[in-house]
Design a protein around this motif. Structure first.
Motif, mmCIF file in Angstrom:
data_model
loop_
_atom_site.group_PDB
_atom_site.id
_atom_site.type_symbol
_atom_site.label_atom_id
_atom_site.label_comp_id
_atom_site.label_asym_id
_atom_site.label_seq_id
_atom_site.Cartn_x
_atom_site.Cartn_y
_atom_site.Cartn_z
ATOM 1 N N PHE A 51 38.201 38.170 30.225
ATOM 2 C CA PHE A 51 39.150 39.065 29.566
ATOM 3 C C PHE A 51 40.562 38.658 29.981
ATOM 4 O O PHE A 51 40.829 38.401 31.162
ATOM 5 C CB PHE A 51 38.879 40.515 29.966
ATOM 6 C CG PHE A 51 37.543 41.043 29.486
ATOM 7 C CD1 PHE A 51 37.460 41.779 28.314
ATOM 8 C CD2 PHE A 51 36.378 40.772 30.196
ATOM 9 C CE1 PHE A 51 36.237 42.268 27.868
ATOM 10 C CE2 PHE A 51 35.165 41.251 29.759
ATOM 11 C CZ PHE A 51 35.086 41.995 28.589
ATOM 12 N N VAL A 52 41.464 38.634 28.991
ATOM 13 C CA VAL A 52 42.812 38.121 29.242
ATOM 14 C C VAL A 52 43.831 39.021 28.542
ATOM 15 O O VAL A 52 43.597 39.500 27.432
ATOM 16 C CB VAL A 52 42.968 36.677 28.730
ATOM 17 C CG1 VAL A 52 44.329 36.119 29.122
ATOM 18 C CG2 VAL A 52 41.853 35.791 29.266
ATOM 19 N N GLY A 53 44.967 39.221 29.191
ATOM 20 C CA GLY A 53 46.055 39.961 28.559
ATOM 21 C C GLY A 53 47.395 39.487 29.071
ATOM 22 O O GLY A 53 47.476 38.921 30.177
ATOM 23 N N HIS A 54 48.464 39.706 28.247
ATOM 24 C CA HIS A 54 49.811 39.365 28.687
ATOM 25 C C HIS A 54 50.666 40.621 28.645
ATOM 26 O O HIS A 54 50.611 41.399 27.689
ATOM 27 C CB HIS A 54 50.433 38.300 27.792
ATOM 28 C CG HIS A 54 51.826 37.938 28.208
ATOM 29 N ND1 HIS A 54 52.952 38.479 27.621
ATOM 30 C CD2 HIS A 54 52.273 37.095 29.178
ATOM 31 C CE1 HIS A 54 54.026 37.998 28.201
ATOM 32 N NE2 HIS A 54 53.653 37.145 29.141
ATOM 33 N N PRO B 96 40.286 42.796 42.446
ATOM 34 C CA PRO B 96 40.297 42.048 43.720
ATOM 35 C C PRO B 96 41.253 40.867 43.687
ATOM 36 O O PRO B 96 41.830 40.500 44.722
ATOM 37 C CB PRO B 96 38.852 41.576 43.871
ATOM 38 C CG PRO B 96 38.048 42.500 43.023
ATOM 39 C CD PRO B 96 38.939 42.909 41.886
ATOM 40 N N TYR B 97 41.461 40.282 42.505
ATOM 41 C CA TYR B 97 42.289 39.082 42.414
ATOM 42 C C TYR B 97 43.767 39.410 42.237
ATOM 43 O O TYR B 97 44.597 38.510 42.116
ATOM 44 C CB TYR B 97 41.764 38.170 41.297
ATOM 45 C CG TYR B 97 40.358 37.732 41.605
ATOM 46 C CD1 TYR B 97 40.133 36.696 42.499
ATOM 47 C CD2 TYR B 97 39.264 38.402 41.067
ATOM 48 C CE1 TYR B 97 38.846 36.319 42.839
ATOM 49 C CE2 TYR B 97 37.971 38.036 41.405
ATOM 50 C CZ TYR B 97 37.761 36.999 42.297
ATOM 51 O OH TYR B 97 36.490 36.637 42.659
ATOM 52 N N SER B 98 44.069 40.723 42.268
ATOM 53 C CA SER B 98 45.488 41.106 42.277
ATOM 54 C C SER B 98 46.045 41.075 43.698
ATOM 55 O O SER B 98 47.254 41.145 43.886
ATOM 56 C CB SER B 98 45.663 42.504 41.678
ATOM 57 O OG SER B 98 45.083 43.498 42.513
ATOM 58 N N PHE C 255 41.301 32.447 42.666
ATOM 59 C CA PHE C 255 42.588 33.138 42.668
ATOM 60 C C PHE C 255 43.629 32.378 41.843
ATOM 61 O O PHE C 255 44.594 32.979 41.372
ATOM 62 C CB PHE C 255 43.099 33.319 44.105
ATOM 63 C CG PHE C 255 42.427 34.438 44.843
ATOM 64 C CD1 PHE C 255 43.012 35.689 44.925
ATOM 65 C CD2 PHE C 255 41.199 34.247 45.456
ATOM 66 C CE1 PHE C 255 42.398 36.730 45.593
ATOM 67 C CE2 PHE C 255 40.584 35.273 46.135
ATOM 68 C CZ PHE C 255 41.170 36.517 46.214
ATOM 69 N N SER C 256 43.449 31.080 41.662
ATOM 70 C CA SER C 256 44.404 30.296 40.885
ATOM 71 C C SER C 256 44.276 30.580 39.388
ATOM 72 O O SER C 256 45.163 30.222 38.608
ATOM 73 C CB SER C 256 44.202 28.800 41.141
ATOM 74 O OG SER C 256 42.943 28.365 40.625
ATOM 75 N N VAL C 257 43.192 31.224 38.982
ATOM 76 C CA VAL C 257 42.940 31.499 37.565
ATOM 77 C C VAL C 257 42.937 32.996 37.281
ATOM 78 O O VAL C 257 43.558 33.464 36.314
ATOM 79 C CB VAL C 257 41.583 30.888 37.139
ATOM 80 C CG1 VAL C 257 41.313 31.169 35.669
ATOM 81 C CG2 VAL C 257 41.536 29.401 37.439
ATOM 82 N N LEU C 258 42.252 33.767 38.132
ATOM 83 C CA LEU C 258 42.060 35.196 37.892
ATOM 84 C C LEU C 258 43.186 36.014 38.508
ATOM 85 O O LEU C 258 43.974 35.517 39.311
ATOM 86 C CB LEU C 258 40.706 35.625 38.464
ATOM 87 C CG LEU C 258 39.479 34.915 37.887
ATOM 88 C CD1 LEU C 258 38.213 35.392 38.577
ATOM 89 C CD2 LEU C 258 39.390 35.121 36.374
ATOM 90 N N GLY C 259 43.238 37.289 38.088
ATOM 91 C CA GLY C 259 44.249 38.181 38.610
ATOM 92 C C GLY C 259 45.571 38.022 37.872
ATOM 93 O O GLY C 259 45.642 37.447 36.785
ATOM 94 N N PRO C 260 46.665 38.510 38.456
ATOM 95 C CA PRO C 260 47.982 38.440 37.790
ATOM 96 C C PRO C 260 48.656 37.098 38.061
ATOM 97 O O PRO C 260 48.633 36.584 39.181
ATOM 98 C CB PRO C 260 48.752 39.579 38.471
ATOM 99 C CG PRO C 260 48.155 39.673 39.839
ATOM 100 C CD PRO C 260 46.714 39.285 39.710
#
Length: 745
Positions: A82-85, A108-110, A34-39
């Protein structure tokens, strides 16, 4: 969160996490995904979104409220990452293109918030969470308005835990969980997952990835030999047993009748094919239709089910269970099982479950070395391995394991309205040297042989059950002379409601197997049980253990020719029902099945076409009815004033006679003759003059006996005998038991 801005938000830049985080994700070793994935918020009101989706072709981001596409996540140089800003923070969905099709789902990581409450984790760690089956495991729930499944599992020494299943092609990189310190519980919410989904946990231990693990807290499972857990629907039962539950405390008090029919669900009765072989086992609903009328016909107050908790090997009869919270899938769903209980209660029949907190099997998908360490079991095999059964022993001194098993007991009693638990193998729990030689066991902290942590657990269990499930029974299968098994914990006892009387069982079966010519030399084996009959609250058990493994069926233990075998069986059952103590009889014994019980075949119901077998069955029904109707036979089972010897020393004739007394002074007379010689004009002293009715004669013609007796009644003679003011002159049948009561009271 909600936004008024509806224009698509274009990605402005991508930002990879630190290389060590990327490497850990790729290797599926990251301890905090969770510290890396999600928003993740940037410093300007926007957010980075990262998703690790191995094998995905592309990922678009949609607004959760409108479904409008607001951008894409770019594939990085790391395959699957996959990464986006995005310049504005917004609740979103992921539209993922896979080789096999498109998937739209929440990330799930949101769901960054902690899922389990601190009090749940505190109570779990303390070993005192009373409703753990509604907390850990796979819980169908809603988070932020999104339906899905919350998974949580205890694995404190794991480096990483993932949920795997068909929903992520069993890929442990897809749904790694978050560790909650210091409880050692891992958690994740997987949105849109539906009940029925099969799953396991992929656990990375100190020495590498372990075999996939089934959920210790699973509420449903796949049908063996498949071993995955299944996401269960929240139990929805239209309980219609309120009358039973309200009156249960009264029905199950120690002064009430308790007559238990023990059965193995899979082999009581089955559907047969044209060749007479088992085609399939009945499910819970079909079983209810067939079993309830039968139990009512025979007059038993309760049934006892051999363990129905999910177990991998049917040949263990359920005593090597791995899912302590899931009814086996062999007979239907948890709802089907609840239907079965509901139907029995409506028919005024109680349900007791065999329950095994002593040990568990070593199957790699189970609890053994669950997180790569001895978690549920003792680490030292001298404490943690059971040599007799090739199983592992629960470390009940560990608070989480203590609480896990406590919660299992409460799960069946509260969620399924079970009326009692028969605790298996209690003796093996009480003693550290149980079935071990010198040097093969570890003393307790005082240097003794008692298992102090198991004793604490059993006492805690019995106290908690009395508080949380009033009226429910807890019964000990305990084969030693441990003092105070059924004494209250406040008085230093273990707190069980009842203890199986294994001594009575061994002695009485040893006696009845003797040729009658030798029984005079074993006369005390039938009477010795009365020396200690009041030391505990006892159940007299003729259980499955006595009719397997070459021990012969109950009728086949009996000596003599065919007639004598049936007469012996009828006499033995009548003796058992008239002896102080509650009753338990294993299926098939009630009609004299010749064959030893086989868990792969149904009972030999065809035998009921023969008069002798039908007669035994009718006698059991009549004994149960008399036992339930006559307070003298159940009211004072655990009190010496409820029993009075009249003749206990006539070894030459192998005759016994005694009185059972009700609290209001009404007796029942029992006279037993364990030789094939009729006893004519046999005199027995009795306390009241007048007519005595012969309410049951085990040799009666209706039971396929020789019909030797007293024509249904006998009158007293003014001859004092056996310390009584008057006496009866009785014709006592060969290998028979007479039961009489005075009609002048």
């Amino acid at each position: 969160m909600s936004f008024t801005h509806k224009e698509p938000l274009q990605p402005k830049l991508t930002a990879l996490p630190a290389s060590k985080d990327v490497e850990a994700l790729v290797r599926a070793e990251h301890h905090d995904p969770f510290s890396v994935l999600g928003p993740h918020d940037d410093d300007h009101g926007g957010q980075f979104i990262r998703a690790f989706l191995p094998e995905a072709l592309s990922v678009q981001v949609l607004a959760r409220d409108s479904g409008e596409q607001i951008g894409s996540l770019d594939a990085s140089q790391v395959p699957g990452l996959f990464v986006g800003h995005f310049t504005t923070r917004q609740a979103y969905l992921l539209k993922i293109q896979w080789a096999g099709g498109e998937q739209i789902t929440e990330d799930p990581y949101s769901f960054q918030q902690l899922l389990l409450g601190e009090m749940d984790l505190y109570l779990f760690a303390e070993g005192n969470h009373r409703d753990l089956s509604s907390c850990l495991g796979a819980q169908v729930t809603t988070v932020d308005g999104v339906q899905g499944v919350r998974f949580s599992v205890w694995a404190p020494n794991a480096r990483r835990v993932s949920v795997v299943g068909d929903f992520n092609i069993w890929d442990g990189r897809r749904h790694p969980m978050r560790l909650r310190h210091p409880s050692g519980v891992w958690e994740i919410f997987i949105p849109r997952l539906q009940p029925g989904a099969a799953y396991k946990y992929e656990v990375l231990g100190a020495n590498g990835i372990l075999p996939l693990k089934a959920d210790p807290m699973a509420l449903a499972t796949q049908l063996p030999p498949d071993t995955a857990s299944k996401v269960a629907e929240p139990l929805q039962v239209d309980w219609q047993d309120h009358e039973w539950m309200q009156s249960r405390l009264e029905k199950q008090k120690s002064t009430a009748p308790l007559s238990i029919y023990e059965l193995h669900v899979g082999s009581w009765q089955c559907e047969l094919d044209e060749a007479g072989e088992v085609a399939r086992q009945y499910n819970w609903r079909e079983l209810a239709e067939r079993l309830i009328p039968y139990v009512q016909q025979l007059g038993f107050t309760h049934i006892e089910l051999m363990p129905i908790m999910e177990h991998p090997f049917g040949g263990s009869w359920g005593y090597q269970a791995l899912s302590q919270f899931a009814p086996t899938a062999r007979f239907g769903s948890p709802e089907d099982f609840a239907y079965f209980i509901n139907a029995l209660h409506q028919a005024d029949i109680g349900v007791i479950l065999d329950w095994v907190p002593a040990h568990f099997p070593t199957d790699t998908h189970g609890l053994a070395q669950f997180d790569g360490t001895a978690l549920y079991e003792y680490a030292n095999p001298l404490e943690g391995f059971h040599q007799d059964w090739d199983t592992l022993i629960y470390n009940l001194g560990r608070t989480e394991v203590h609480g896990f098993m406590l919660a299992s007991a409460l799960h069946w009693l509260k969620h399924f309205h079970i009326d009692g638990l028969r605790v298996d193998a209690v003796a093996s729990m009480l003693y550290r040297d149980y079935s071990r030689k010198a040097g093969e066991w570890v003393p307790n902290r005082h240097g003794g042989r008692e298992n102090l942590e198991a004793i604490d657990f059993l006492r805690h269990l019995n106290d908690v059950v009395a508080l949380e499930a009033p009226g429910a029974l807890v019964i000990a299968e305990e084969s030693t002379a441990w003092p105070g098994v059924s004494q209250p914990t406040q008085q230093g006892g273990l707190g069980f409601n009842y203890k199986w009387n294994m001594g009575w069982m061994h002695d009485s079966l040893h006696y009845i197997q003797q040729d009658p010519v030798y029984r005079a030399h074993h006369h005390n084996e039938l009477s010795f049980g009365l020396v200690y009959a009041w030391s505990e609250r006892f159940i007299l058990p003729i259980s499955h253990d006595e009719v397997v493994h070459g021990k012969h069926s109950l009728i086949d233990k009996m000596p003599g020719d065919r007639w004598q075998k049936f007469a012996n069986l009828r006499a033995y059952l009548a003796f058992m029902w008239m002896h102080p103590g509650k009753k338990l009889l294993f299926m098939g014994c009630e009609f004299g099945q010749w064959r030893e019980w086989n868990h792969d075949q149904q009972l030999d119901w065809y035998l009921l076409q023969y008069a002798e077998h039908k007669g035994v069955q009718k006698l059991v029904g009549d004994l149960n009815r008399l036992y339930r109707e006559e307070p003298a036979l159940h009211e004072q089972d655990d009190a010496p004033q409820g029993f009075q010897w009249l003749i206990g020393d006539d070894a030459i004739n192998s005759v016994y006679a005694w009185l059972r007394w009700s609290k209001d002074g009404k007796p029942v007379l029992v006279v037993a003759n364990f030789t094939p010689v009729p006893r004519e004009a046999y005199k027995v002293g009795v306390p009241f003059g007048g007519r005595w009715s012969e309410v049951i004669n085990s040799d009666a013609e209706m039971y396929a006996g020789s019909n030797y007796g007293n024509g249904g009644e006998v009158f007293t003679q003014d001859e004092p005998l056996h310390g009584q003011p008057v006496s009866l002159s009785l014709n006592v049948p060969p290998l028979g038991v007479l039961i009489l009561r005075p009609e002048t009271l």
